[in-house]
Design an enzyme around this catalytic site. Structure first.
Site, PDB file in Angstrom:
ATOM      1  N   ASP A 125       0.901  -1.582   0.249  1.00 39.81           N
ATOM      2  CA  ASP A 125      -0.284   0.085  -0.011  1.00 39.81           C
ATOM      3  C   ASP A 125       0.731   1.142  -0.030  1.00 39.81           C
ATOM      4  OD1 ASP A 125      -2.533  -1.503  -0.041  1.00 39.81           O
ATOM      5  OD2 ASP A 125      -2.458  -1.593   2.164  1.00 39.81           O
ATOM      6  N   GLU A 194      -8.164  -0.081  -4.488  1.00 39.34           N
ATOM      7  CA  GLU A 194      -8.013   1.168  -3.800  1.00 39.34           C
ATOM      8  C   GLU A 194      -6.998   1.091  -4.616  1.00 39.34           C
ATOM      9  OE1 GLU A 194      -8.736  -1.774   0.095  1.00 39.34           O
ATOM     10  OE2 GLU A 194      -6.907  -2.041  -0.421  1.00 39.34           O
ATOM     11  N   HIS A 197      -3.474   0.147  -3.388  1.00 40.20           N
ATOM     12  CA  HIS A 197      -3.236  -1.208  -2.943  1.00 40.20           C
ATOM     13  C   HIS A 197      -2.516  -1.624  -4.576  1.00 40.20           C
ATOM     14  CE1 HIS A 197      -3.539  -5.582  -1.804  1.00 40.20           C
ATOM     15  NE2 HIS A 197      -3.375  -5.231  -2.582  1.00 40.20           N
TER      16      HIS A 197
END
EC number: 3.4.13.22
Length: 215
Positions: A125, A194, A197
Site C-alpha cells: 500500500d 483501492e 494497493h
C-alpha cells in the site's frame, strides 16, 4: 549490491530475522533506499484504532517484488517524487483482527487457510510524497509532504477506488495516474478497489499461511 543512485546510499540487503529471510522476505529498503515509511498499523492512526504492529515494524516484501519496486521508485525519483509505504507484509493474525473489525470483503480481504497478497508479502500500500516547504501538518511524513490523492489511507468510500472521478480533484487524479504508471512500469498492478494497493507477481497464488515477525 545495485548501482548507487545519485544522492543516495546504494541499495543493500538489510539484515532481517532468519524466520523472515526463510520465507524470502526482505526489507523494502533493499530495493528502495529512499523509501518513506508511514506504517499506519504500527500506530493507532488506522481504521482499527489499535496498534497492530510494534513501533519498530519493518516494511517487508517478498524478494520477487524488489525489481518492480526499484523500477517504479527510479521513475518517480526522476520526477522529484518518492514512494511512501503504508503497509507491506501483513501477518495472518493481523488480517484476522482487521476482518473482525470490518467484516466486508469489499474492503478487507477475508482471511482463509492460506496466504495471498499482503499476507504473502507480495502486495504493498503506497502513496507519493515530495519535498515541499509549505506542507500542511497533516500530510508531513519525515522530511516529505504526502500528495493530496483524494482520500487518505483505508478510506472505505467510493472515492477510494483506483479510477474514481466523483469528488476527486484533477490534481489528485493526475497524481494517482502517475503512481499507477510508475508501478505498472515495474510490473505491479493496481487493485481497482483501492488506489493505494498494488500487487506484485503471484500475489493471488494461495500459499501456506505465513506468520512471521515484522520487527
Amino acid at each position: 549490491m545495485s548501482a548507487p543512485v545519485a544522492g543516495l546510499a546504494p541499495s543493500v540487503r538489510m539484515p532481517v530475522d532468519r524466520r523472515v529471510s526463510a520465507v524470502g522476505f526482505v526489507d523494502v529498503r533493499t530495493a528502495v533506499p529512499d523509501a518513506v515509511l508511514d506504517l499506519r498499523y504500527a500506530t493507532t492512526d488506522n481504521f482499527v484504532g489499535e496498534r497492530l504492529y510494534p513501533p519498530n515494524a519493518r516494511c517487508l516484501v517478498h524478494e520477487s517484488m524488489t525489481p518492480g519496486l526499484r523500477a517504479a521508485a527510479r521513475i518517480l525519483r526522476a520526477r522529484g517524487e518518492a514512494l511512501v509505504f503504508w503497509d507491506c507484509y501483513r501477518p495472518h493474525s493481523v488480517q484476522q483482527r482487521m476482518f473482525a473489525k470490518v467484516p466486508d470483503p469489499a474492503w478487507v480481504a477475508r482471511p482463509g487457510p492460506y496466504s495471498t497478497s499482503h499476507e504473502a508479502g507480495r502486495s504493498v500500500d503506497v502513496t507519493l510524497a515530495v519535498r515541499r516547504p509549505d506542507c500542511p501538518a497533516a500530510r508531513v511524513v519525515d522530511d516529505r509532504c504526502r500528495l493530496d490523492m483524494g482520500t487518505d489511507f483505508d478510506s472505505f468510500t467510493p472515492r477510494a477506488t483506483a479510477y474514481a472521478t466523483d469528488g476527486v480533484s484533477a490534481p489528485a487524479r493526475a497524481a494517482r495516474a502517475r503512481l499507477r504508471e510508475a508501478m505498472a512500469a515495474g510490473g505491479l498492478t493496481v487493485y481497482a478497489g483501492e488506489w493505494w494497493h498494488f500487487d506484485g507477481p503471484g500475489a493471488d497464488v494461495r500459499r501456506p499461511v505465513i506468520d512471521v515477525p515484522v520487527a
